[in-house]
Design an enzyme around this catalytic site. Structure first.
Site, PDB file in Angstrom:
ATOM      1  N   LYS A   1     -21.389  -9.054 -37.472  1.00 11.94           N
ATOM      2  CA  LYS A   1     -20.133  -8.329 -37.266  1.00 11.94           C
ATOM      3  C   LYS A   1     -19.217  -8.466 -38.468  1.00 11.94           C
ATOM      4  CE  LYS A   1     -15.759  -8.847 -34.777  1.00 11.94           C
ATOM      5  NZ  LYS A   1     -14.970  -9.350 -35.924  1.00 11.94           N
TER       6      LYS A   1
ATOM      7  N   CYS B   1      -7.809 -10.076 -32.503  1.00  9.26           N
ATOM      8  CA  CYS B   1      -7.510 -11.272 -31.703  1.00  9.26           C
ATOM      9  C   CYS B   1      -6.198 -11.905 -32.151  1.00  9.26           C
ATOM     10  CB  CYS B   1      -8.638 -12.288 -31.840  1.00  9.26           C
ATOM     11  SG  CYS B   1     -10.220 -11.707 -31.210  1.00  9.26           S
TER      12      CYS B   1
ATOM     13  N   ILE C   1      -0.656 -11.565 -44.311  1.00  9.43           N
ATOM     14  CA  ILE C   1      -1.516 -10.954 -45.326  1.00  9.43           C
ATOM     15  C   ILE C   1      -0.904 -11.182 -46.713  1.00  9.43           C
ATOM     16  CG2 ILE C   1      -2.485  -9.255 -43.732  1.00  9.43           C
ATOM     17  CD1 ILE C   1      -0.618  -7.171 -45.079  1.00  9.43           C
TER      18      ILE C   1
END
Length: 427
Positions: free
Chosen positions: A22, A117, A124
């Protein structure tokens, strides 16, 4: 709303094949933007996060085609640098990889702040630092991150903290920048290496991926390519823990054993037998479990994405263990759900003390995030009796066909649909 109904207490037996990673897929799919022609990506996991990314690409003008169940063709030749759709991107953290990919191709990008999540604050700032050092201007406006540059120029970038997301985003932006970019204190996870290999197969010049210094020499163009994504180390680790938790005996196929060494080491110290082959692992639990202490760290340390699953296993041991979360804030929110099943766990900040009781009891619980959802499944399959797990859309973000794979191992699990609580109130 869908939920899982699980009748636990049955050992899992048989073989399971691990899907594509993933965390690699959600970086490689946006990276296909950088090639102005069709890229074929193999071993793509059939999960909801991948479906969201392909919808975003389609909405932005790319041609996206499923060649087969695990092979995706992306042609971004006619893609435009319009804003990434807010309603889609806000549902997943990895949507921010469109920042680096679009900046690398068009010298500008507009992407919603990341979702996914919730483990507390997910800044960031390291991404922004990297973009600015490459010569971009960055503005945060109305929930959107807007980046633009006259021309990206290679530079020296030192990350204040190890960040997988920032490492990936800067790699994506720097591959077509003028000159050499050096990323210091870079993340070293297997999916960082996989992304570098994908970009290099398109003609990029990236050295040092997998170490803490990555050097990227900018190139003018990137060509289309065909590439196979690595197996998912976290899915593999989850099935390793499932075998141990249910007193099972499972052969886990399509893995890279080296990627699983931190997990294998802890399981063996707990009394689980793990036999390694070239691309598979045989996991068996012959007796009682012994607790161990775990501290999550960036790769090659114990992965934070395996922390909830291992905490369930520690609750099934017969002594006390200490789990220290070294990556995210607020990753122990799932503990309240485990307590419903009889787990004795005390949390203080980033540290959990697990008093192993040897067993858990069935109960209704919910998935609070992706990996916590996997932990609830492990607990439900280990506990005697019927458990119901709500909010399983979290689990489906990262685990391909988990219901079918578990049933093939002998699990008693089924998915049922129930009316949405909010819809019921409205009616």
């Amino acid at each position: 709303m869908d939920k899982f109904v699980v009748n636990g207490g049955k050992p899992l037996h048989g073989e399971v094949t691990i899907s594509g990673a993933k965390n690699a897929a959600v970086a490689i799919i946006p990276a296909a933007i950088l090639a102005e022609g069709p890229c074929i990506i193999e071993n793509v996991p059939n999960i909801s996060d991948v479906a969201l990314l392909t919808r975003i690409l389609h909405d932005m003008g790319a041609s996206v085609r499923m060649i087969n169940k695990s092979t995706l063709e992306i042609n971004a030749k006619h893609l435009t640098s319009q804003p990434v759709p807010y309603d889609l991107a806000r549902n997943m953290r990895a949507s921010y990889y469109f920042l680096g990919a679009l900046l690398g191709r068009f010298s500008k990008a507009s992407v919603p702040m990341p979702g996914g999540c919730d483990f507390g604050v997910r800044p960031i700032d390291q991404h922004i630092k990297g973009f600015k050092l490459l010569g971009a201007q960055v503005e945060l406006e109305n929930g959107m991150v807007n980046v633009s540059a006259e021309r990206l120029t290679g530079t020296q970038i030192y990350f204040d903290v190890v960040s997988v997301g920032a490492t990936i985003n800067v790699m994506l932006a720097a591959v077509k920048a003028r000159g050499m970019t050096v990323i210091e204190n870079a993340a070293k996870e297997p999916h960082i290496v996989d992304l570098a290999n994908f970009l290099n197969s398109m003609g990029a010049d990236i050295m040092g991926a997998g170490t803490d210094v990555i050097k990227i020499r900018g190139v003018e163009k990137l060509r289309p390519t065909t590439y196979t994504i690595i197996p998912d180390q976290i899915e593999a680790g989850t099935y390793m823990v499932l075998a141990a938790a249910t007193k099972g005996d499972v052969m886990i196929k399509n893995v890279i054993p080296k990627h699983l060494e931190p997990i294998t080491d802890k399981l063996m110290k707990m009394g689980v037998e793990v036999e390694e082959f070239d691309d598979s692992l045989h996991v068996r639990r012959p007796g009682e479990l012994t607790g161990v202490n775990i501290r999550t760290m960036p790769h090659p340390g114990f992965p934070t994405d395996m922390q909830p699953q291992m905490t369930v296993l520690l609750a099934l041991a017969n002594n006390t263990s200490i789990v220290t979360e070294g990556v995210w804030d607020n990753r122990f929110r799932y503990v309240d759900e485990l307590r419903r099943m009889g787990a004795n766990i005390q949390v203080d900040g980033k540290v959990a003390v697990v008093e192993g009781k040897g067993s858990l009891t069935a109960a209704p619980v919910k998935a609070t995030d992706l990996r916590a959802g996997a932990a609830m499944l492990i607990a439900a399959l280990a506990a005697n009796g019927e458990s119901q797990i709500e909010d399983i859309y979290h689990i489906e973000r990262g685990y391909e066909e988990i219901e079918e794979k578990l049933r093939a191992l002998g699990a008693d699990i089924r998915k049922i649909s129930t009316p949405d609580k909010h819809m019921k109130k409205a009616l």
